[in-house]
Design an enzyme around this catalytic site. Structure first.
Site, PDB file in Angstrom:
ATOM      1  N   ILE A  17      13.358 -10.911   3.096  1.00 51.38           N
ATOM      2  CA  ILE A  17      12.844  -9.732   3.425  1.00 51.38           C
ATOM      3  C   ILE A  17      12.616  -9.464   4.782  1.00 51.38           C
ATOM      4  CG2 ILE A  17      11.942  -9.221   1.022  1.00 51.38           C
ATOM      5  CD1 ILE A  17       9.258 -10.508   2.184  1.00 51.38           C
ATOM      6  N   GLY A  18      12.825 -10.391   5.555  1.00 49.62           N
ATOM      7  CA  GLY A  18      12.713 -10.390   7.172  1.00 49.62           C
ATOM      8  C   GLY A  18      13.049 -11.778   7.961  1.00 49.62           C
TER       9      GLY A  18
ATOM     10  N   VAL B 165      11.601 -14.917   6.419  1.00 45.99           N
ATOM     11  CA  VAL B 165      10.614 -14.522   5.464  1.00 45.99           C
ATOM     12  C   VAL B 165      11.302 -13.952   4.149  1.00 45.99           C
ATOM     13  CG1 VAL B 165       8.538 -13.207   5.049  1.00 45.99           C
ATOM     14  CG2 VAL B 165       8.916 -13.692   7.319  1.00 45.99           C
TER      15      VAL B 165
ATOM     16  N   LYS C 193       7.381 -17.767   4.482  1.00 48.04           N
ATOM     17  CA  LYS C 193       7.838 -17.657   5.872  1.00 48.04           C
ATOM     18  C   LYS C 193       8.347 -19.254   6.107  1.00 48.04           C
ATOM     19  CE  LYS C 193       5.968 -15.706   9.520  1.00 48.04           C
ATOM     20  NZ  LYS C 193       4.942 -15.668  10.684  1.00 48.04           N
TER      21      LYS C 193
ATOM     22  N   ASP D  25       0.568 -10.258  19.874  1.00 52.84           N
ATOM     23  CA  ASP D  25       1.874  -9.669  19.485  1.00 52.84           C
ATOM     24  C   ASP D  25       1.732  -8.533  18.523  1.00 52.84           C
ATOM     25  OD1 ASP D  25       4.579  -9.167  19.731  1.00 52.84           O
ATOM     26  OD2 ASP D  25       5.042 -10.829  18.313  1.00 52.84           O
TER      27      ASP D  25
END
Length: 992
Positions: free
Chosen positions: A675-676, A683, A697, A818
């Site tokens: 998903i990422g 992830v 993750k 961040d």
């Protein structure tokens, strides 16, 4: 007689048996408590005397026993770092009546306590308990239940309605599923305290609550309740505390509220209440606190409120109230706090408001008050901590005593029509931090006594008529951070003593009549960030020492300066910032109409050529060396076995886990679950066998990064160690951060899994993905409608609360470093949670200013400008990044877009739009309804304050949260009067 003796003998035997049974029970209860201690873990040995002994357990810490039987009746342990779970074995203590374990760091689920039949009191407030609440029905004797500030979830427990003796119910600040207060609670006729704040309650206030005639405390604040406040509230004659703030209530305040003659505290702030404040509020003679801020109230404040004998605090800011303040306000009570800011109030200020000698917070800014400040203020208001009457139509001289308020940390008289000068009484203002007097008609000199207000951190006295010189005593202000004196008529030389103000970040002396040279001592102020000396009559050269400072803003234009401009200053300010000084020059000038080129000797030109040639040779040699190292690394890598022995998983859990490592790893590496993907991790969505969904993750292993690694390392083992260290560092940063904090707007970390190949972090799964996708994929990522403004506002406020928690509520503070739209995750209800703490930094308490190290990662488009010159970040760097996120929410654009131009971002684009005098409305996202135009403009103002170039001028995240609360679209409806909207629009324009 024999019968009497027999009775005595039988009684004696019965008592003996009871005592014997009690003595026999002691070892058994000791074992139960020791078993409980084992579950509590007790890592800091807080229960060090819980050991078997002859007198155990009645003399153990926190244990109370019955004097006759010796059986344990109470367990009272507060603020102990136990770090474990509560076991149902505790209910084996047959006489247990009280469990008091607040602030003990308990975690896990609350067990079913079906055998605690004698329990009367259960307090587990402020722990880390989670899961759904068990059935409380067996606890028929329970009178007090306090589970405040935990992480309980699931449906609101209906079984509480089966507790007939319950008198105090406190479930505030938990994460229950959105729902109404169950009707079954109507049976709790003995309730005296009902505390359900921040429980995700929806719907109207249930009418059965008004049948709890013994109720003294009712707190339903910080929920999503709607509808009106029913007039049946008058049934609760014993009510002394009534909190409804931060909901979605509408309608008017019922006059029947005046029948609650015992009411001491009433707060219905942050709703959408309309109409006027009823005259009947004046009947509440016991009232101490009145809170109605951030609503849509109109009309006048009843005079009778000024006659309440016990009133100490009145908060009415951000409404549309008109007319004067009650003339007797404060004269008959121990009045302490008044905030009537941002209304439409007029008339003069009450002369006796400080008569009781207790006034601390006097906030009346942004109204239409007229007349002078009463002379009595200088005498009676000496207890003031904050005095803010800015943005009104006040005039005349300020009483001497106001200048010298001994306890005040803020005096704000700005944007009025005051005249006269600063009184020498300012020497008594020993706690004054901010003196804000700009935008008036003050005149005379800046008195030398200002140097005795040694706590001053900000002086804003610009746009006045001050004359005379800047006193050398200014050098006594070692805490001074910002000095704004522009647009006055000050003259003489700038005193060299200003260099002693070694905390100064901003100096603005523009638009005065200063003459003489620029003090070289300015170069010793290492914290100096902005220096504006334009439009004066300064002469001489620019001190070379200024070129050593890390300035981000500079302006020396329109003076009489001569000589060469240091190259380092030209990199800070463009050529125009030195224009209007015919005697100044630079080595190279791109704009000859602003700054001429200095003459350069042939010898210097030759030296420059030699310097360039030497640099080329050194660079060539370094390139050859690097290529040799890379070739060596590749050869050695090919000779080394790349296989590593896999180790079993090491698990570090932060919550009760319903899965194990094998369940995670067995399905993790499927591509369809991704998903990422980030720079150092991937992830995955993982659907567990128990139907739970988590996000995992995985930090990339050395094998996955091999190609890139071969370019950087000297050999295979060194490469593997470096990337393993990099992977561990990122994972460790998240674990150390998320493993120690808990907040509903911070993503929850379940556990950390590691072996020789991988580091895995397991999080709660956020079904709506990240904010970037939600903004730029038709809102929900499934072709739905774009996010409307209420949803965007909710996301902004949630994110701000999460960051404020990191900055202000964690000790030491945490800087995320961040903040961006991809690191803001959303649940099904668009509740925002801040994620990805791989580069976060814990600020050590000993480091002044909270500067972090230089290993900043960040993302282009979100990085604060100070990083370019200081390589350090603070909480204010997060504020800047959050401001960029706000601009994305407002405009619907990304932080970087081609339309902004080369090397430009959304901040530059917004600045250009506003400076070109285009309407602020033009930058709002046209894809959403313009019915929230004014509310979006308010958030635009907040965003602009967050992205100001100078960190010292940006608000804190705590201030940002408050400003966002004030901009709630549900609290500022279109029912506001035209006069109020006109005033807001004018304020927006002037702010931008």
């Amino acid at each position: 007689m024999e019968q009497i003796v027999l009775v005595w003998i039988l009684g004696f035997l019965s008592l003996s048996l009871t005592l014997i049974n009690g003595v026999r029970a002691i070892p058994q209860e000791a074992q139960i408590l020791l078993q409980m201690k084992d579950k509590l873990k007790d890592p800091h040995d807080a229960l060090n005397n819980w050991k078997e002994s002859i007198d155990a357990p009645c003399n153990w810490d926190g244990i109370t026993c019955d004097n006759q039987t010796g059986m344990v009746t109470e367990i009272t342990l507060e603020s102990k770092s136990l770090n474990g779970s509560l076991d149902a074995v505790i209910c084996s203590l047959q006489s247990l009546e009280k469990i008091h374990l607040p602030f003990t760091n308990l975690n896990g689920a609350l067990p079913l306590m079906k055998n605690c039949s004698k329990l009367r009191y259960l307090n587990l407030t402020t722990n880390s308990l989670s899961g759904t609440l068990p059935d409380f029905s067996p606890l028929k004797s329970l009178q007090v239940l306090d589970l405040t500030t935990n992480g309980f979830s699931g449906q609101f427990p209906e079984s509480l309605g089966n507790l007939p003796e319950l008198s105090s119910l406190n479930l505030a600040e938990n994460d229950f599923a959105a729902g109404t207060i169950p009707l079954k609670l109507a049976s709790l006729k003995k309730l005296r305290e009902l505390y359900l704040a921040d429980c995700n309650l929806v719907g109207e206030i249930p009418f059965f609550i008004f049948n709890f005639t013994d109720l003294g405390l009712l707190d339903l604040s910080d929920n999503f309740l709607n509808g009106s406040i029913p007039k049946e509230i008058s049934n609760l004659k014993k009510l002394y505390q009534f909190f409804l703030f931060d909901n979605e209530l509408s309608g008017s305040i019922p006059p029947e509220l005046g029948n609650l003659t015992l009411l001491q505290q009433f707060d219905a702030s942050q709703n959408s209440l309309t109409g006027s404040i009823p005259e009947e509020v004046g009947n509440l003679k016991e009232l101490v606190i009145l809170g109605l801020k951030i609503n849509n109230l109109s009309g006048q404040i009843p005079e009778s409120i000024g006659e309440l004998p016990n009133l100490q605090s009145m908060s009415l800011y951000q409404n549309s109230l008109t007319g004067p303040l009650p003339p007797k306000l404060g004269s008959l009570s121990k009045f302490n706090t008044m905030d009537v800011s941002q209304n439409l109030l007029n008339g003069t200020l009450p002369k006796d408001i400080c008569k009781g000698g207790n006034m601390q917070y006097f906030l009346a800014l942004e109204n239409f008050f007229t007349g002078n400040l009463p002379q009595s203020y200088g005498r009676d208001c000496q207890s003031l901590v904050r005095f803010r009457v800015n943005n009104n139509n006040l005039k005349g001289k300020v009483p001497d005593g106001i200048w010298g308020l001994p306890h005040a940390n803020i005096i704000d008289l700005s944007s009025n029509e005051f005249v006269g000068g600063i009184s020498p009484e300012i020497r008594n203002a020993k706690n004054l931090s901010e003196l804000l007097i700009y935008g008036n008609r003050f005149s005379g000199s800046l008195v030398p006594e200002i140097g005795m207000a040694v706590q001053l951190s900000k002086i804003e006295a610009h746009n006045n008529r001050f004359t005379g010189s800047l006193p050398k005593e200014i050098g006594n202000l070692s805490q001074l951070n910002a000095l704004y004196l522009q647009e006055n008529m000050l003259e003489g030389s700038i005193p060299a003593e200003i260099g002693l103000c070694d905390s100064l970040s901003v100096i603005n002396l523009a638009g005065n009549r200063f003459e003489g040279s620029i003090p070289a001592t300015l170069g010793s102020i290492q914290s100096l960030n902005s220096l504006n000396l334009s439009n004066n009559e300064l002469s001489g050269s620019i001190p070379a020492s200024l070129g050593l400072l890390m300035l981000s803003l500079i302006d020396f234009s329109n003076n009489r300066l001569v000589g060469r401009v240091p190259n380092s200053l030209l990199r800070v300010g463009d050529w125009q910032k030195f224009s209007g000084n015919p005697g100044l020059c630079a080595e190279n000038s791109g704009r000859s109409d602003f700054l001429r080129v200095c003459s350069v000797s042939k010898a210097k030109q030759e030296a420059k050529r030699v310097e360039l040639l030497a640099g080329f040779i050194v660079g060539l040699a370094m390139s050859i060396l690097v290529i040799g190292l890379l070739l060596t690394c590749r050869y050695l890598r090919n000779q080394t076995d790349l296989k590593a022995e896999r180790l079993s998983w090491t698990v570090k859990a932060f919550h009760n886990l319903s899965f194990d490592a094998e369940e995670i790893s067995s399905v993790l590496l499927r591509k369809e679950n991704i998903i990422g993907t980030g720079a150092s991790s991937t992830v995955y969505r993982v659907d567990l066998p128990n139907n739970e969904v988590v996000a995992v993750k995985q930090f990339w292993t050395s094998n996955k990064m091999e190609d890139d690694a071969s370019k950087l390392e000297n050999c295979h083992h060194a490469k593997q160690n470096v990337f393993r260290e990099h992977e561990n560092r990122l994972a460790k940063a998240e674990v150390e951060t998320l493993g120690t904090i808990r907040h509903k707007n911070i993503v929850k970390l379940y556990c950390y899994l590691s072996n020789s190949d991988s580091s895995l972090l397991v999080y709660e799964y956020m079904p709506k993905g990240n904010l970037l996708d939600a903004l730029h994929s038709s809102g929900d990522g499934r072709g739905g409608h774009p996010l409307d403004w209420p949803a965007r506002y909710k996301i902004a406020l949630g994110t701000a609360k999460g960051l404020a928690y990191l900055h202000h509520d964690c000790s030491p503070a945490i800087v995320h470093r961040d903040v961006k739209t991809t690191n803001i995750l959303l649940d099904n209800f668009y509740e925002a949670k801040v994620a990805d703490f791989g580069v976060s930094k814990v600020l050590q308490a000993s480091s002044k200013g909270g500067n972090t190290g230089t290993a900043f990662v960040g993302t282009h488009g979100y990085i604060a400008p100070e990083y370019a010159y200081s390589l350090k970040v603070t909480e204010k760097s997060d504020v800047y990044s959050f401001g960029v996120v706000l601009l994305e929410l407002i405009t619907g654009k990304r932080s970087i877009e081609p339309e902004y131009g080369e090397n430009r971002d959304i901040v530059d684009w917004i600045s250009c739009k506003i400076s070109s005098k285009e309407s602020a409305v033009d930058v709002l996202d046209s894809k959403i309804s313009m019915s929230f135009e004014m509310e979006m403009i308010k958030v635009l103002r907040i965003a602009i304050s967050c992205v100001l170039k100078l960190p010292s001028l940006r608000p804190t995240m705590r201030e940002v949260v408050q400003m966002l609360v004030d901009a709630d679209p549900c609290s500022t409806s279109n029912s506001n009067t035209g006069l109020k909207q006109e005033k807001d629009s004018k304020h927006v324009e002037s702010y931008i």
